[in-house]
Design an enzyme around this catalytic site. Structure first.
Site, short mmCIF file in Angstrom:
data_model
loop_
_atom_site.label_atom_id
_atom_site.label_comp_id
_atom_site.label_asym_id
_atom_site.label_seq_id
_atom_site.Cartn_x
_atom_site.Cartn_y
_atom_site.Cartn_z
N CYS A 165 34.06 40.06 43.65
CA CYS A 165 33.14 39.48 42.91
C CYS A 165 31.97 39.14 43.98
O CYS A 165 31.23 39.99 44.48
CB CYS A 165 33.46 38.02 42.27
SG CYS A 165 32.20 37.80 40.61
N HIS A 169 38.36 39.06 39.65
CA HIS A 169 38.98 38.39 40.43
C HIS A 169 40.39 38.49 40.19
O HIS A 169 41.16 37.84 39.77
CB HIS A 169 38.64 36.99 39.82
CG HIS A 169 37.39 36.46 40.26
ND1 HIS A 169 36.95 35.58 41.18
CD2 HIS A 169 36.05 36.57 39.36
CE1 HIS A 169 35.55 35.41 41.20
NE2 HIS A 169 35.09 35.86 40.00
N GLU A 223 42.62 37.59 42.32
CA GLU A 223 43.25 36.29 42.74
C GLU A 223 43.38 35.29 41.55
O GLU A 223 44.28 34.37 41.83
CB GLU A 223 42.60 35.68 43.86
CG GLU A 223 41.17 34.79 43.50
CD GLU A 223 39.98 35.78 43.09
OE1 GLU A 223 40.18 36.92 42.96
OE2 GLU A 223 38.91 35.21 43.01
N1 GLN Z 1 27.33 35.81 40.44
C1 GLN Z 1 27.77 35.28 41.90
C2 GLN Z 1 27.09 36.06 42.99
O1 GLN Z 1 26.31 36.88 42.58
C3 GLN Z 1 29.40 35.75 41.91
C4 GLN Z 1 30.29 35.10 40.91
C5 GLN Z 1 31.67 34.82 41.48
O2 GLN Z 1 31.93 35.30 42.38
N2 GLN Z 1 32.33 34.58 40.33
O3 GLN Z 1 27.16 35.41 43.96
#
Ligand code: GLN
Length: 194
Positions: A82, A172, A174
């Protein structure tokens, strides 16, 4: 002994530590899985995990602590999930410090307001059974260069990319009980250790 560092600057770090430990056990390996904060702690690791969180914050702290230099100089494999995927990219739609380890661009919050968070069964290359994808304000990758491998897409958006020993997922892993993404990464780390 193999050492895997979970970069502990911001984000859901403990979940990654638990999942990495679980993956190590499932693979019948021995490894230290520890939280790391400083350049010298990172330099000591065979692999680094960058969690979800705010990529602007994590990226700024990475630069301030010279962690980007150490990762690049030591060619340490990175799993980025992410916000971690954002940081592995070479360009995004914001001005922010990036690691740029995977030749791809990243669109932050790429699934729009309606789809801030959702779950989807993902068909990923290298995995026989679908992977339970958890997406939270997730990015997607675009303009992935030929030398990198697209591992999966959803609604035509690229959500998993591998390049050299690095792995980026928009979702994610995790936050599931499924250790296959972490196992995939640990195999990459092992390839570098041996
Ligand atoms: N939108 C976040 C970013 O760009 C990432 C969101 C997340 O890690 N759940 O930093």
């Amino acid at each position: 002994m193999m050492k895997i560092g979970i970069l502990d600057l911001q984000g859901d770090v403990s979940e990654h530590q638990l999942m990495t430990e679980k993956a190590v056990t499932r693979m019948n390996l021995k490894a230290d899985v520890l939280k790391v904060k400083t350049a010298s702690e990172v330099a000591d690791c065979n692999g680094i995990v960058i969690s979800g969180g705010e990529s602007t914050v994590i990226g700024r702290l990475i630069k301030e602590n010279n962690i980007d230099t150490v990762i690049k100089e030591n060619q340490i494999p990175v799993l980025g999930t992410c916000a971690g995927m954002v940081l592995l990219g070479q360009q995004t739609d914001y001005e922010q410090p990036l690691l740029g380890l995977i030749p791809m661009k990243v669109k932050r919050n790429g699934f729009g307001r309606q789809k801030l968070s959702f779950e989807a069964k993902l068909k990923l290359k290298t995995m026989e059974d679908p992977y339970p994808g958890v997406f939270i304000r997730a990015p997607y990758a675009l303009d992935v260069k030929e030398e990198a491998v697209v591992l999966g897409q959803i609604h035509d958006k690229i959500i998993a990319v591998a390049y050299k020993n690095h792995l980026a997922t928009a979702f994610h892993p995790e936050l599931t009980g499924d250790t296959r993404i972490h196992e995939y990464f640990i195999k990459e780390v092992l390839n570098c250790v041996e």
